[in-house]
Design an enzyme around this catalytic site. Structure first.
Site, PDB file in Angstrom:
ATOM      1  N   SER A  85       7.720  -1.827  -2.386  1.00 46.03           N
ATOM      2  CA  SER A  85       6.495  -2.929  -1.956  1.00 46.03           C
ATOM      3  C   SER A  85       6.434  -4.114  -2.903  1.00 46.03           C
ATOM      4  CB  SER A  85       5.209  -2.039  -1.825  1.00 46.03           C
ATOM      5  OG  SER A  85       4.362  -2.865  -1.815  1.00 46.03           O
ATOM      6  N   PRO A 145      -6.613   5.529 -14.191  1.00 45.82           N
ATOM      7  CA  PRO A 145      -5.154   5.432 -14.397  1.00 45.82           C
ATOM      8  C   PRO A 145      -4.360   5.047 -13.122  1.00 45.82           C
ATOM      9  CG  PRO A 145      -5.976   7.739 -14.003  1.00 45.82           C
ATOM     10  CD  PRO A 145      -7.192   6.714 -14.023  1.00 45.82           C
ATOM     11  N   THR A 202       0.803   3.947  -9.506  1.00 45.10           N
ATOM     12  CA  THR A 202       2.331   3.434  -9.140  1.00 45.10           C
ATOM     13  C   THR A 202       2.709   3.126 -10.569  1.00 45.10           C
ATOM     14  OG1 THR A 202       1.165   1.422  -8.743  1.00 45.10           O
ATOM     15  CG2 THR A 202       1.306   2.763  -6.895  1.00 45.10           C
TER      16      THR A 202
END
Ligand code: GN1
Ligand code: MG
Length: 565
Positions: free
Chosen positions: A65, A520, A523
Site C-alpha cells: 500500500s 501503537p 503497520t
C-alpha cells in the site's frame, strides 16, 4: 501423503529465515520485501486451505500500500470480498512463523482444527501492485497454491479493491458483476453515465424554462460535461488503472494523471498518505488555484481530495469530509424517496472533532467510533441499513443491507411512485452500483464523489465549507516495545503504561477544544500520537508534549522528541 511431499519440496525453495517473526497486522503481513518470500509461499498454502474450507474462491493481494517501495506485504481476501476473519489471521501468523522443520506440523494442525476436507477443490485469485519485488513474491504465492494442488488465477497488476471485487463477483456467480478488469470498469463507469445523464435531464428541464433568458441549452450541457479532475497516482497501480479506464469515461470525466510512475518513485513525496500526513500537495502535481485534485495511495484503496485557493493556501478534504459529502447526499435522497432507513457514519479516533460534531449535531446521523483498521469499521457499518465508513486517511466505502437494497429496487419499479421519487430512487440504485461494497476503493469513491458534486452542482470550495476542520497534528514516537501501550474505548484512552493517560488528560486541559490520544501502530514499529486543538500552534504544542510523555513513560528510544517550531 503425496500432497504434503509437494509442500515440503516447494517450501524448501521458499525457506524461512530462522528466527524471523512476522505478525498479520492491521492490513496483513508487511515488511521489507527481502524478508517476505516464505511468508508469500505460506500465505498461498493458507489461502488454499481457506478456499477448501469455505468451498469458495479466496483472494491474495501482494502489496504494501502506502509503505515505501522497498517494502512489500500480503493480505487475504475472504469469499464475499471482505478481509479474512480474525481466527484465520491467527493461523496466518502461526504458519508464517513456523520454523522450516515445523511447517508441516503447523499446517496439519490447522487442517485438523478447521476440519478441512483436503479432497475439496480450491481456487485462489492472486493480484499484485507495481513494486518490483511483487513479481517474484506473487510467484511465491502461486507456488504455495500449487503445492496443495489448488487452482489459481493470476490477475497480475490490479488495485487491491479490484481484486476484492473479482473475488466477490466469482463467489456470487456474477451477481455482483463480471470478474474481469473490463467488467469492473463497465460496472463502475456505466453508472457514472446514468447518474450524469439523469442529471443532464434535470439540467435540460431547468434550461427549458430559462431558454429564452439564457443563451442555449447546448451551452448548459457543455458547461456541465465533461468534468475535470487532476489525480496524483502515487507512482503506483492506481495511475496505471486510470489510464486503462480513460476510454470508458472520456466524454464524462477528463482525468489528468500526475505521478503515473513514468519517472517518480512509488509513494515518494506523493500519494494520499503523504498528502494527509504532511497536509500539503504532492510533488509532481500541477495545480491551478481552485482546481479540484485528488491523491490515491500505492494500492489505490485510499483517496483524499484537495485544492489551493487564490492565496495559495492548501485545503485538504480527507476521509471525514468524504464521509460527510456521501452521507449528506444519501440522506437527502432517502428523504426524497420517503424511505425510513437507518443510516450511520463509522469513524475512528482519528476523525476530526469538527466532522463528528457536524454529523451528530447538524446532520443528526448516528456516528460510531471503532478501532483503527478497515475491518473494524466494516463490521460496525454492517449493523445499519446504510453504513458509511471512512478512516480520516481516505480509506472507506458505503455498505447497504440486503433489506435496504430491496426496498430501493422496489421503489424504482413501483408504478405508483411519482417522477421525483422515482428519480431519487434511481439515483440511489445507481449509487449502490457505483460503490465497491467489498472494501474502500479510490477509483469507485472518486467516481461517486465526482457524480455527487455534479448532481448537487457543488464546487470543491462549497464542499470544503460544510464544516471547518480543527487544526491537528500526527506524530510518531519510537519506543523499545510499542506493546507496552494498551488502549481502550476504541483506542481513545491508554490503560498502560501507568500514568500515561493521566499525563495526556492534564496536557489536554491546557488547550481549548483539545483532544489527544496515543496508540501503537499496527503497520509500523512506532507509537502514533494524535492531537487537535483550536489553533495549529496549540495542536502542534500538544502533540509534542504528548510525544514527550510517551517517550518518558513508555520507553522511548533515540533522541527526545523535539518541538515542531
Ligand atoms: C493513523 C492511520 O492512518 N493509520 C493507518 C495505518 O494503520 P496503523 O495501525 O496506524 O499503522 O495503516 C492501516 C492500513 O493501511 C490503515 O487502515 C490505518 O488507518
Ligand atoms: Mg492502501
Amino acid at each position: 501423503m503425496a500432497q504434503f511431499q509437494e509442500v515440503s519440496k516447494l517450501s524448501s525453495q521458499h525457506p524461512k529465515p530462522p528466527g524471523l517473526v512476522l505478525q498479520y497486522g492491521t492490513a496483513g503481513f508487511r515488511s521489507n520485501a527481502k524478508h517476505l518470500d516464505h511468508a508469500m509461499f505460506r500465505t498461498g498454502l493458507l489461502a488454499t486451505l481457506r478456499s477448501k474450507k469455505t468451498k469458495a474462491t479466496i483472494g491474495v493481494m501482494v502489496t504494501a500500500s502506502h509503505n515505501p517501495e522497498e517494502d512489500n506485504g500480503v493480505k487475504l481476501i475472504d469469499p464475499m470480498g471482505n478481509m479474512v476473519t480474525a481466527e484465520w489471521e491467527g493461523y496466518a501468523t502461526q504458519l508464517v512463523n513456523a520454523e522450516q522443520d515445523d511447517l508441516l506440523i503447523v499446517l496439519k494442525d490447522i487442517i485438523e482444527k478447521e476440519t478441512v476436507n483436503m479432497s475439496q477443490e480450491a481456487n485462489v485469485f492472486v493480484g499484485k501492485d507495481t513494486r518490483s519485488s511483487s513479481v517474484s513474491l506473487s510467484q511465491a504465492v502461486l507456488d504455495g497454491v500449487l503445492a496443495l494442488s489448488g487452482h489459481s488465477k493470476d490477475y497480475g497488476l490490479v488495485t487491491t479493491p479490484q481484486l476484492h471485487y473479482m473475488v466477490c463477483c466469482q463467489n456470487t456467480q456474477g451477481k455482483y458483476g463480471e470478474p474481469t478488469v473490463e467488467g469492473y470498469y463497465r460496472k463502475l463507469c456505466q453508472l457514472l453515465y446514468s447518474i450524469v445523464s439523469l442529471c443532464v435531464c434535470v439540467s435540460l428541464f431547468v434550461c427549458f424554462f430559462f431558454f429564452f433568458f439564457f443563451s442555449s441549452v447546448q451551452h448548459a450541457i457543455h458547461s456541465f460535461l465533461p468534468l475535470h479532475l487532476s489525480v496524483d497516482g502515487a507512482n503506483g497501480i492506481g495511475a496505471l488503472k486510470l489510464h486503462e479506464m480513460e476510454s470508458h469515461v472520456k466524454s464524462e470525466l477528463q482525468i489528468s494523471v500526475f505521478n503515473d510512475g513514468s519517472k517518480g518513485k512509488l509513494n515518494y513525496e506523493c500519494g494520499a498518505d503523504f498528502v494527509k500526513m504532511q497536509q500539503k500537495p504532492p510533488t509532481g502535481m500541477e495545480m491551478s488555484p481552485g482546481e479540484r485534485c485528488c491523491s490515491y495511495d500505492g494500492d489505490a484503496d485510499r483517496i483524499v481530495y484537495y485544492y489551493t485557493d487564490s492565496e495559495g493556501q492548501f485545503h485538504l478534504l480527507d476521509g471525514d469530509k468524504i464521509a460527510t459529502l456521501i452521507s449528506t447526499f444519501l440522506k437527502e435522497l432517502l428523504t426524497q424517496v420517503g424511505l425510513d432507513l437507518k443510516i450511520a457514519v463509522v469513524q475512528t479516533a482519528y476523525a476530526n472533532g469538527s466532522s463528528t460534531r457536524y454529523l451528530e449535531d447538524t446532520m443528526k446521523v448516528i456516528v460510531r467510533c471503532t478501532k483503527t483498521g478497515v475491518k473494524h469499521l466494516h463490521h460496525a457499518a454492517q449493523e445499519f441499513d446504510i453504513g458509511v465508513y471512512f478512516e480520516a486517511n481516505g480509506h472507506g466505502t458505503v455498505l447497504f443491507s440486503e433489506v435496504a437494497e430491496e426496498k430501493i429496487q422496489l421503489l424504482t419499479q413501483d408504478p405508483n411512485t411519482n417522477d421525483e421519487r422515482k428519480r431519487a430512487a434511481q439515483l440511489l440504485q445507481n449509487t449502490i452500483n457505483v460503490i465497491n461494497q467489498t472494501v474502500g476503493d479510490a477509483i469507485s469513491d472518486m467516481l461517486l464523489i465526482e457524480a455527487i458534486l455534479a448532481i448537487k452542482g457543488m464546487t470543491v470550495q462549497q464542499w470544503d465549507a460544510i464544516y471547518t476542520d480543527l487544526p491537528n497534528r500526527q506524530l510518531k514516537v519510537k519506543v523499545a516495545d510499542r506493546r507496552v501501550i494498551d488502549t481502550t474505548d476504541a483506542e481513545r484512552r491508554a490503560v498502560s503504561p501507568a500514568g500515561l493517560q493521566e499525563a495526556i488528560d492534564s496536557l489536554v486541559k491546557k488547550y481549548k477544544l483539545a483532544r489527544s490520544f496515543v496508540r501503537p501502530s499496527g503497520t509500523e514499529d512506532v507509537v502514533r500520537v494524535y492531537a487537535e486543538a483550536e489553533t495549529q500552534e496549540s495542536a502542534d504544542a500538544l502533540a509534542h508534549e504528548v510525544s514527550l510523555a510517551v517517550y518518558r513513560l513508555a520507553g522511548g528510544v533515540g533522541d527526545e522528541p523535539k518541538p515542531l517550531h
